[in-house]
Design a protein around this motif. Sequence first.
Motif, short mmCIF file in Angstrom:
data_model
loop_
_atom_site.label_atom_id
_atom_site.label_comp_id
_atom_site.label_asym_id
_atom_site.label_seq_id
_atom_site.Cartn_x
_atom_site.Cartn_y
_atom_site.Cartn_z
N GLY A 1 2.82 1.56 -21.94
CA GLY A 1 1.93 2.31 -22.81
C GLY A 1 0.66 2.54 -22.31
N ARG A 2 0.04 2.19 -21.10
CA ARG A 2 -0.99 2.54 -20.36
C ARG A 2 -0.99 3.68 -19.53
N THR A 3 -2.05 4.58 -19.50
CA THR A 3 -2.08 5.77 -18.81
C THR A 3 -1.70 5.34 -17.21
N ALA A 4 -1.24 6.35 -16.54
CA ALA A 4 -0.91 6.21 -15.02
C ALA A 4 -2.17 6.12 -14.38
N GLY A 5 -2.24 5.34 -13.34
CA GLY A 5 -3.44 5.41 -12.51
C GLY A 5 -4.61 4.79 -13.23
N SER A 6 -4.62 3.67 -14.32
CA SER A 6 -5.93 3.52 -14.88
C SER A 6 -6.26 2.05 -14.82
N ALA A 7 -5.35 1.02 -14.17
CA ALA A 7 -5.73 -0.32 -13.92
C ALA A 7 -7.10 -0.45 -13.39
N ALA A 8 -7.84 -1.22 -13.79
CA ALA A 8 -9.31 -1.62 -13.34
C ALA A 8 -8.99 -2.06 -11.80
N ASP A 9 -9.81 -1.72 -11.18
CA ASP A 9 -10.32 -2.06 -9.76
C ASP A 9 -9.16 -1.95 -9.02
N TYR A 10 -8.50 -0.96 -8.93
CA TYR A 10 -7.14 -0.81 -7.98
C TYR A 10 -7.51 0.85 -7.43
N SER A 11 -7.27 0.95 -6.17
CA SER A 11 -7.46 2.35 -5.74
C SER A 11 -6.01 3.30 -5.71
N TYR A 12 -5.79 3.82 -6.58
CA TYR A 12 -4.67 4.66 -6.69
C TYR A 12 -4.64 5.75 -5.52
N SER A 13 -3.57 6.15 -5.47
CA SER A 13 -3.22 7.56 -4.47
C SER A 13 -3.97 8.56 -5.33
N PRO A 14 -4.22 9.82 -4.82
CA PRO A 14 -4.58 10.93 -5.71
C PRO A 14 -3.59 11.36 -6.72
N ALA A 15 -2.43 11.33 -6.04
CA ALA A 15 -1.20 11.78 -6.88
C ALA A 15 -1.17 10.89 -8.31
N SER B 1 -4.08 11.76 -10.34
CA SER B 1 -3.76 13.17 -11.03
C SER B 1 -2.83 13.04 -11.89
N ALA B 2 -1.91 12.13 -12.04
CA ALA B 2 -0.58 12.15 -13.18
C ALA B 2 -1.21 11.49 -14.26
N GLY B 3 -2.03 10.49 -14.10
CA GLY B 3 -2.83 10.13 -15.18
C GLY B 3 -3.74 10.86 -16.03
N ALA B 4 -4.42 11.94 -15.16
CA ALA B 4 -5.41 12.76 -15.54
C ALA B 4 -4.75 13.68 -16.46
N GLU B 5 -3.59 14.14 -16.09
CA GLU B 5 -2.67 15.26 -16.62
C GLU B 5 -1.71 14.70 -18.19
N GLY B 6 -2.00 13.36 -18.13
CA GLY B 6 -1.47 12.93 -19.36
C GLY B 6 -0.25 11.86 -19.23
N LEU B 7 0.10 11.49 -18.07
CA LEU B 7 1.33 10.55 -17.78
C LEU B 7 0.90 9.21 -18.43
N VAL B 8 1.55 8.77 -19.27
CA VAL B 8 1.69 7.41 -19.96
C VAL B 8 2.81 6.48 -19.66
N TRP B 9 2.81 5.63 -19.26
CA TRP B 9 4.04 4.79 -18.84
C TRP B 9 4.71 4.25 -20.13
N SER B 10 5.42 5.22 -20.87
CA SER B 10 6.68 4.99 -21.84
C SER B 10 7.72 4.23 -21.12
N PRO B 11 8.69 3.70 -21.63
CA PRO B 11 9.94 3.27 -21.21
C PRO B 11 10.53 4.53 -20.48
N ASP B 12 10.74 5.59 -21.23
CA ASP B 12 11.46 6.44 -20.44
C ASP B 12 10.90 7.14 -19.12
N GLU B 13 9.19 6.97 -19.05
CA GLU B 13 8.74 7.50 -17.82
C GLU B 13 8.71 6.58 -16.76
N MET B 14 8.58 5.28 -17.20
CA MET B 14 8.90 4.06 -16.27
C MET B 14 10.22 4.08 -15.71
N ASP B 15 11.23 4.43 -16.55
CA ASP B 15 12.61 4.44 -15.98
C ASP B 15 12.70 5.63 -15.02
#
Length: 131
Positions: free
Chosen positions: A63-77, A80-94
Motif C-alpha cells: 500500500g506504500r508508494t514506491a521509492g518512499s521508505a524513509a532514509d533509503y537511497s533509491y535508484s532514480p528508476a 521515478s516510478a513512485g513519482a509517477e504513481g506506483l503504489v505497491w498493491s499486491p498485483d504490482e508487488m507480484d
Amino acid sequence: MKSATIAFAIALGVLAGGNPAAYAEEGGDAAAGEKVFRKCKACHAVGDGAANKVGPQLNGVVGRTAGSAADYSYSPAMTSAGAEGLVWSPDEMDEFLTKPKDFISGTKMAFAGLRKEKERADVIAYLATFE
C-alpha cells in the motif's frame, strides 16, 4: 503506470479499511511467506526495529508508494516510478517480484525474482502483516 492499476490499489485500500494486513486475505499464506522471506533477509528487514540494509526495510510496504521508505537511497528508476504513481498493491508487488529488473528497468534490486506464483502470493501476504 496503468491508471486501472492505480484505481485498483486505491479501491483495495478503501475496501480494506486502510489496514494493510487485510491485503493478506486476498491470496497468500503469511506463515508460508515467512519462510519464503528468508530469501529476502540478506537485503531487507521487517518487524520491530527493522532498518534499511542493502535494500529498504519493508514494514508497511503493501500500500506504500514506491521509492518512499524513509532514509533509503533509491535508484532514480524507483524514485521515478513512485513519482509517477506506483503504489505497491499486491498485483504490482507480484509483477515486480516475478522479475524486478523487467518491471522497473534500472532498479538497484539485484534479486532475479520469485518464479513460483504461490511463493510470491505467500511473501506478499507475509509482508502485509507488517504495518
